[in-house]
Design an enzyme around this catalytic site. Structure first.
Site, PDB file in Angstrom:
ATOM      1  N   ASP A   1     -73.868  27.786 -12.208  1.00 25.66           N
ATOM      2  CA  ASP A   1     -73.111  27.283 -11.064  1.00 25.66           C
ATOM      3  C   ASP A   1     -72.136  26.188 -11.513  1.00 25.66           C
ATOM      4  O   ASP A   1     -71.349  25.685 -10.715  1.00 25.66           O
ATOM      5  CB  ASP A   1     -74.028  26.819  -9.924  1.00 25.66           C
ATOM      6  CG  ASP A   1     -74.940  25.683 -10.332  1.00 25.66           C
ATOM      7  OD1 ASP A   1     -74.904  25.272 -11.505  1.00 25.66           O
ATOM      8  OD2 ASP A   1     -75.695  25.187  -9.464  1.00 25.66           O
ATOM      9  N   SER A   2     -72.145  25.885 -12.828  1.00 26.41           N
ATOM     10  CA  SER A   2     -71.085  25.042 -13.394  1.00 26.41           C
ATOM     11  C   SER A   2     -69.728  25.738 -13.210  1.00 26.41           C
ATOM     12  O   SER A   2     -68.689  25.116 -13.428  1.00 26.41           O
ATOM     13  CB  SER A   2     -71.347  24.759 -14.879  1.00 26.41           C
ATOM     14  OG  SER A   2     -71.578  25.968 -15.570  1.00 26.41           O
TER      15      SER A   2
ATOM     16  N   ASP B   1     -77.338  32.092 -12.120  1.00 24.29           N
ATOM     17  CA  ASP B   1     -77.804  30.841 -11.513  1.00 24.29           C
ATOM     18  C   ASP B   1     -77.919  30.997 -10.000  1.00 24.29           C
ATOM     19  O   ASP B   1     -77.002  31.520  -9.358  1.00 24.29           O
ATOM     20  CB  ASP B   1     -76.766  29.744 -11.805  1.00 24.29           C
ATOM     21  CG  ASP B   1     -77.404  28.435 -12.204  1.00 24.29           C
ATOM     22  OD1 ASP B   1     -78.637  28.323 -12.158  1.00 24.29           O
ATOM     23  OD2 ASP B   1     -76.645  27.516 -12.587  1.00 24.29           O
TER      24      ASP B   1
ATOM     25  N   LYS C   1     -81.820  31.669 -12.846  1.00 25.87           N
ATOM     26  CA  LYS C   1     -82.181  30.270 -13.121  1.00 25.87           C
ATOM     27  C   LYS C   1     -82.157  29.508 -11.799  1.00 25.87           C
ATOM     28  O   LYS C   1     -81.328  29.780 -10.931  1.00 25.87           O
ATOM     29  CB  LYS C   1     -81.191  29.632 -14.107  1.00 25.87           C
ATOM     30  CG  LYS C   1     -81.543  28.165 -14.427  1.00 25.87           C
ATOM     31  CD  LYS C   1     -80.716  27.608 -15.560  1.00 25.87           C
ATOM     32  CE  LYS C   1     -79.354  27.091 -15.120  1.00 25.87           C
ATOM     33  NZ  LYS C   1     -79.412  25.993 -14.118  1.00 25.87           N
TER      34      LYS C   1
ATOM     35  N   GLU D   1     -83.073  25.264 -10.231  1.00 28.99           N
ATOM     36  CA  GLU D   1     -83.333  23.876 -10.598  1.00 28.99           C
ATOM     37  C   GLU D   1     -84.624  23.363  -9.948  1.00 28.99           C
ATOM     38  O   GLU D   1     -84.997  23.797  -8.866  1.00 28.99           O
ATOM     39  CB  GLU D   1     -82.154  22.991 -10.165  1.00 28.99           C
ATOM     40  CG  GLU D   1     -80.872  23.315 -10.900  1.00 28.99           C
ATOM     41  CD  GLU D   1     -79.719  22.388 -10.525  1.00 28.99           C
ATOM     42  OE1 GLU D   1     -79.904  21.455  -9.711  1.00 28.99           O
ATOM     43  OE2 GLU D   1     -78.615  22.602 -11.064  1.00 28.99           O
TER      44      GLU D   1
ATOM     45  N   GLU E   1     -82.052  18.918 -19.156  1.00 31.14           N
ATOM     46  CA  GLU E   1     -80.697  18.345 -19.130  1.00 31.14           C
ATOM     47  C   GLU E   1     -80.759  16.819 -19.066  1.00 31.14           C
ATOM     48  O   GLU E   1     -81.506  16.252 -18.244  1.00 31.14           O
ATOM     49  CB  GLU E   1     -79.911  18.901 -17.919  1.00 31.14           C
ATOM     50  CG  GLU E   1     -78.484  18.337 -17.858  1.00 31.14           C
ATOM     51  CD  GLU E   1     -77.519  19.163 -17.015  1.00 31.14           C
ATOM     52  OE1 GLU E   1     -77.896  20.237 -16.525  1.00 31.14           O
ATOM     53  OE2 GLU E   1     -76.367  18.710 -16.875  1.00 31.14           O
TER      54      GLU E   1
HETATM   55  O1  KIV Z   1     -74.694  25.708 -14.414  1.00 24.76           O
HETATM   56  C1  KIV Z   1     -74.806  25.502 -15.631  1.00 24.76           C
HETATM   57  O2  KIV Z   1     -73.910  25.773 -16.422  1.00 24.76           O
HETATM   58  C2  KIV Z   1     -76.051  24.925 -16.108  1.00 24.76           C
HETATM   59  C3  KIV Z   1     -76.129  24.566 -17.562  1.00 24.76           C
HETATM   60  C4  KIV Z   1     -75.384  23.347 -17.826  1.00 24.76           C
HETATM   61  C5  KIV Z   1     -77.532  24.504 -18.041  1.00 24.76           C
HETATM   62  O3  KIV Z   1     -76.952  24.728 -15.360  1.00 24.76           O
END
Ligand code: KIV
Length: 294
Positions: free
Chosen positions: A73-74, A112, A142, A144, A211
């Protein structure tokens, strides 16, 4: 258009970084699986992970032998122009994850779950993770959170969806942190981080991102878990390391965090190319005879 889609350019395994060929199981052309990741931890092998947000870039990383790619989600701040990861939606992740899957044939693609896609509980998490698996074709998701996300992880894993967890600094909570503080400093915070990491392992996660964690604490977490840790700003002793690709390649504008190492200067290279193209067009040098049809 006559351009070849990146998905049709099958990766040439001879171009893969030698250090990560083992994760692909020798000459095999199948995708990396969570079992390969578990085996790498047993063998004590480190591996790299990069984010990817589009098919073309992902195909380059696939060919380079990057065994795991995260459609993170970056994408919010690195690709879609948002201030943070918070506004990213399931639709956005699904579309970009599907593109990354189409552009690759060997890497394990992790999608994510964005903010708001799993906080309501395990059933909501399952609904959205299922969407990523079915519509985008990702091999894992993924999310959090440590202890607070254990229920969600448990149900996804029981339903057959591999989960990568994410503890330490969790960017979706940026508004609550009020910044980007290093996590796990001090005895109490360190113990909480260890509990979080243990909780996601016990819930069935196949790996956990750490992180912004002090290197010594990340090393302790890595020693105490049987699943691999994936560090970002967490020192050298994690089992794997992840970077946001635009940071790694020097495409991000402005300041990057201290933990980032830039392996290229793509911002300059791309800017130079754009300026040269503009000069050629304005000066009447492009297209030249060899670019023209008669
Ligand atoms: O969203 C993302 O890119 C991340 C990484 C920085 C681990 O969560």
């Amino acid at each position: 258009m006559t351009h070849v889609s990146p998905a049709r350019n099958l990766p040439d395994s001879s171009k893969a970084a030698p250090a990560v060929k083992a994760l692909y199981g020798g000459k095999s052309s199948r995708r990396v699986t969570v079992r390969d990741i578990a085996a790498a931890k047993e063998r004590g092998e480190r591996w790299p992970m990069l984010t990817a947000y589009d098919a073309t870039t992902a195909s380059v990383f696939d060919e380079a032998g990057i065994p795991v790619m995260l459609v993170g989600d970056s994408m919010g701040n690195c690709h879609l122009g948002y201030e943070s990861t918070v506004p990213v939606t399931m639709d956005e992740v699904t579309i970009l994850a599907a593109a990354v899957v189409r552009g690759t044939s060997r890497a394990l693609i992790v999608g994510d779950l964005p903010f708001g896609a799993y906080q309501e509980g395990a059933v909501q998490a399952l609904r959205n993770a299922t969407r990523l698996v079915k519509e985008a074709g990702v091999g894992a998701v993924k999310l959090e959170g440590g202890e607070r996300s254990a229920h969600q992880i448990e149900l996804l894993v029981r339903s057959g969806i591999p989960v990568m967890a994410h503890v330490g600094f969790t960017p979706q909570s940026v508004n609550a942190y009020g910044g980007h503080p290093v996590q796990g400093r001090g005895e109490e915070a360190a113990q909480q981080l260890l509990r979080d990491a243990k909780a996601v392992q016990d819930a069935g996660a196949f790996a956990v991102v750490l992180e912004l964690v002090p290197a010594e604490l990340a090393a302790e977490v890595t020693r105490s878990l049987h699943i691999p840790t994936v560090g970002i700003g967490a020192g050298p002793d994690c089992d794997a390391q992840v970077l946001v690709w635009t940071d790694m390649a020097g495409l991000t504008g402005g300041r990057v965090p201290r933990f980032v190492k830039q392996y290229a200067d793509l911002r300059r290279t791309l800017g130079d190319a754009a300026r040269a193209f503009a000069d050629d067009v304005v000066g009447g040098h492009y297209p030249a005879e060899e670019h023209s049809y008669h």
